[in-house]
Design an enzyme around this catalytic site. Structure first.
Site, short mmCIF file in Angstrom:
data_model
loop_
_atom_site.label_atom_id
_atom_site.label_comp_id
_atom_site.label_asym_id
_atom_site.label_seq_id
_atom_site.Cartn_x
_atom_site.Cartn_y
_atom_site.Cartn_z
N THR A 47 -5.95 41.30 24.66
CA THR A 47 -4.89 41.85 23.81
C THR A 47 -5.48 42.21 22.46
O THR A 47 -6.69 42.11 22.26
CB THR A 47 -3.76 40.82 23.63
N CYS A 48 -4.62 42.59 21.53
CA CYS A 48 -5.12 42.95 20.20
C CYS A 48 -5.70 41.75 19.48
O CYS A 48 -6.46 41.90 18.51
CB CYS A 48 -4.03 43.60 19.37
N ARG A 50 -7.05 38.81 21.26
CA ARG A 50 -7.90 37.92 22.05
C ARG A 50 -8.50 38.64 23.25
O ARG A 50 -7.94 39.62 23.75
CB ARG A 50 -7.10 36.72 22.54
N SER A 107 -0.44 32.76 18.94
CA SER A 107 -0.50 34.17 18.54
C SER A 107 -0.64 34.30 17.03
O SER A 107 -0.31 33.39 16.27
CB SER A 107 0.78 34.90 18.98
N GLU A 112 5.96 35.62 19.03
CA GLU A 112 6.11 37.01 19.50
C GLU A 112 6.21 37.04 21.02
O GLU A 112 5.58 36.25 21.72
CB GLU A 112 4.96 37.88 18.98
N GLN A 114 5.66 39.69 23.20
CA GLN A 114 4.84 40.59 24.00
C GLN A 114 3.79 39.85 24.84
O GLN A 114 3.41 40.31 25.92
CB GLN A 114 4.12 41.61 23.10
#
Length: 420
Positions: A47-48, A50, A107, A112, A114
């Protein structure tokens, strides 16, 4: 057999390191196929914030080092350039880590939502790449269960922001009100949609949307009463915009230093705010050194993230309790898997002995008819079943089942050839 994770995240590594190990969505299946050279089953969560590789390894192997080697060879990077940013966990710690990730407490933006979809997607793509085994599937379904419980039973996700919201909040802190600002959103994907909708909600004066797939840009612009432009028109839109928020997930920079410089030369000294929330990054970092340009990346959103964290400490503790409960549940199943082959071997050996001795006995009793023979066989099965019941039940009840499994193999001489 053990469960391993090796990875890095926003807490362990800066953005310039994370982007070098990031796996874009359209490359995830290929990355998993490449992973199959190193381990028999696994999944990748990228993800953005990890990139993490989960795998099933043999107890005799240095599985964590195998995954480090995989990351180095897949990304064509010397391991020395990133290894000290990595963390690795095994078994119980792996389970707890993925549980916390899915629950949103690991996160950048705590709570969050997502990330739950990202965990689900990681499992789906692993299945598409034929890299799912029962332990991997069970681990990810367990994490999804934890994530759902966290959101149903606590307020961790209530009024939670997102990276996209944090990017908009960053713009508001710098510009103040956005009601006179022109905002250019690069991407109409998941993060792009959230960003655009948030901009509409905070009252941005004019919204311009660009995407490499024009239909997506048009659809989102119509929904939000904005303006869609073609990808080729981005240089012109860059001249008009006060704020640019980019989250395309492309493999290279979509805004180069040269493109930004060209736009700035035609802006009559109007400043430009660039917020890059993509991973890998969309905007050339050198653009931030241009006069009048203010460039922020995902790591610069920490102040917004810290504000989001305040007041959630009690909910985080509630989530941690759920994580502990569900981890204990998973570990009971996981430990039982170590015993499955041992129990099967004990039962098989006992049944082989029973059958051999039964046949010897029946040969000495030729006068027995079919009904009597069946009764004798039923009796032998019952004796074996009752003899094994307590030892097998005791094995299943032990916390340290791996040690008991080894003892059972020795006691029943499971590794020796059968006696005729």
């Amino acid at each position: 057999m053990k469960l391993i994770v090796v990875g890095l995240n926003h807490k362990s590594a800066p953005v310039d390191v994370r982007e070098r190990l990031a796996v874009p969505a359209d490359s995830l299946k290929d990355a998993l196929v490449y992973l199959s050279r190193y381990v028999r089953a696994g999944a990748i969560l990228s993800t953005c914030n990890r990139t993490e590789v989960y795998a099933v390894g043999d107890s005799s192997e240095n599985a964590a080092q195998t995954l480090v080697t995989y990351l180095a060879e897949y990304h064509r990077l010397p391991a020395a350039e990133f290894a000290h940013y990595l963390y690795s966990y095994e078994d119980e710690e792996t389970v707890m880590h993925l549980s916390r990730v899915a629950a949103g407490v690991d996160s950048l933006i705590v709570g969050e939502a997502q990330v739950l979809g990202q965990v689900r997607r990681a499992l789906e793509v692993s299945g598409d790449a034929h890299m799912v085994s029962q332990p991997v599937s069970r681990l990810f379904h367990h994490a999804l269960r934890v994530g759902r419980r966290a959101r149903e039973e606590t307020a961790i996700g209530r009024n939670a922001t997102s990276v996209s919201f944090a990017a908009v909040e960053m713009a508001r802190r710098i510009w103040g009100s956005l009601d006179s600002r022109v905002v250019l959103v690069l991407s109409a994907g998941g993060a792009g949609k959230i960003t655009a909708r948030t901009l509409r909600d905070v009252g941005a004066a004019r919204l311009i949307v660009a995407n490499r797939t024009p239909e997506k840009a048009v659809e989102l612009a119509q929904e939000l009463d904005g303006q869609a432009v073609s990808w080729e028109s981005v240089p012109q839109a860059l001249i008009e915009a006060d704020i640019v928020i980019s989250s395309t997930g492309a493999h290279g920079y979509v805004l180069t230093e040269e493109a930004v410089a060209a736009a700035m030369s035609r802006r009559a000294e109007r400043p430009l705010l660039l917020v890059d929330i993509a991973m890998p990054r969309d905007i050339d970092p050198r653009a931030g050194s241009l006069p009048g340009v203010h460039l922020y990346n995902i790591d610069d959103l920490r102040t917004v993230a810290e504000a989001n964290l305040r007041g959630r400490e009690d909910e985080i503790q509630k989530v941690e309790t759920i994580v502990e409960q569900e981890t204990d549940r998973f570990l009971r199943w996981w430990r039982s898997q170590e015993l499955v082959p041992v129990i099967s071997a004990i039962q098989a050996k006992a049944d082989a002995i029973r059958e051999r001795e039964l046949q010897r006995t029946l040969k000495r009793l030729p006068a027995l008819g079919p009904q009597e023979q069946a009764q004798v066989e039923a009796m032998t099965r019952a004796i074996v079943s009752k003899l094994l019941h307590d030892p097998i039940a005791t094995l299943k009840e032990q916390e340290q089942q791996d040690g008991y499994a080894r003892t059972a193999r020795a006691l029943f001489k499971l590794d020796e050839p059968p006696v005729p």
